[in-house]
Motif scaffolding. Structure first.
Motif, PDB file in Angstrom:
ATOM      1  N   UNK A   1      74.147  -1.529  68.128  1.00 36.63           N
ATOM      2  CA  UNK A   1      73.351  -0.157  68.408  1.00 36.63           C
ATOM      3  C   UNK A   1      71.958  -0.395  68.028  1.00 36.63           C
ATOM      4  N   UNK A   2      70.739   0.801  68.889  1.00 37.25           N
ATOM      5  CA  UNK A   2      69.752   0.106  69.327  1.00 37.25           C
ATOM      6  C   UNK A   2      69.174   1.198  69.633  1.00 37.25           C
ATOM      7  N   UNK A   3      67.200   0.833  69.275  1.00 30.15           N
ATOM      8  CA  UNK A   3      66.074   2.243  69.849  1.00 30.15           C
ATOM      9  C   UNK A   3      66.232   1.958  70.742  1.00 30.15           C
ATOM     10  N   UNK A  21      68.442  -6.303  60.491  1.00 34.06           N
ATOM     11  CA  UNK A  21      68.119  -5.198  61.940  1.00 34.06           C
ATOM     12  C   UNK A  21      67.528  -6.164  62.794  1.00 34.06           C
ATOM     13  N   UNK A  22      66.689  -5.521  63.748  1.00 32.03           N
ATOM     14  CA  UNK A  22      66.032  -6.398  63.873  1.00 32.03           C
ATOM     15  C   UNK A  22      64.944  -5.036  64.720  1.00 32.03           C
ATOM     16  N   UNK A  23      63.239  -5.644  64.279  1.00 29.88           N
ATOM     17  CA  UNK A  23      61.994  -4.543  65.079  1.00 29.88           C
ATOM     18  C   UNK A  23      61.145  -5.289  66.006  1.00 29.88           C
ATOM     19  N   UNK A  55      62.251  -1.245  70.437  1.00 31.71           N
ATOM     20  CA  UNK A  55      62.088  -0.269  69.033  1.00 31.71           C
ATOM     21  C   UNK A  55      63.096  -1.291  67.740  1.00 31.71           C
ATOM     22  N   UNK A  56      64.148  -1.027  67.694  1.00 33.50           N
ATOM     23  CA  UNK A  56      64.735  -2.137  66.331  1.00 33.50           C
ATOM     24  C   UNK A  56      66.400  -1.298  67.271  1.00 33.50           C
ATOM     25  N   UNK A  57      67.061  -2.500  66.314  1.00 31.46           N
ATOM     26  CA  UNK A  57      68.996  -2.393  66.693  1.00 31.46           C
ATOM     27  C   UNK A  57      69.135  -3.471  65.702  1.00 31.46           C
TER      28      UNK A  57
END
Length: 128
Positions: free
Chosen positions: A33-35, A62-64, A47-49
């Protein structure tokens, strides 16, 4: 018949915080899931996942984006089928519509095209 719904947006002053929530409205789940966010006149940007958390360790990678690293934190509650974005030290340039997205394809989590399900967005406005 999967619905993704964001909430938690609003108007804040620079330096303050907001927490966004994203709920998947069925019993379906997604590995990732991501933003993303989209400011006026700009393309939608990553943005992030976050990955699906391990049921053994409760840890998920998580990733940013570089622009939010150190200020934003993404987390996921598997039991509630919900992902969160904690946004601290907000800046004027964080103003955008924020979208939650979901996918089972982890080949490129930074690309809009990689995601199969999207919410309708929630507005975040940061004032001086």
């Amino acid at each position: 018949q999967v619905h993704v719904v964001e909430s938690g947006g609003g108007l804040v002053q620079a330096g303050e915080s907001l927490r966004l929530s994203c709920a998947v409205s069925t019993r379906a789940f997604f590995w990732y899931m991501g933003w993303f966010r989209q400011a006026p006149g700009k393309e939608r940007e990553f943005v992030a996942a976050i990955e699906l958390a391990s049921t053994i360790t409760n840890y998920a990678s998580s990733y940013y984006a570089d622009s939010v690293k150190g200020r934003f934190t993404i987390s996921r509650d598997n039991a509630k089928n919900t992902v969160y974005l904690q946004m601290n030290s907000l800046k004027l340039e964080d103003t955008a519509v924020y979208y939650c997205a979901a996918t089972n394809d982890g080949s490129n989590l930074f690309k809009v095209e990689n995601y199969s399900s999207w919410g309708q967005g929630t507005q975040v406005t940061v004032s001086a």
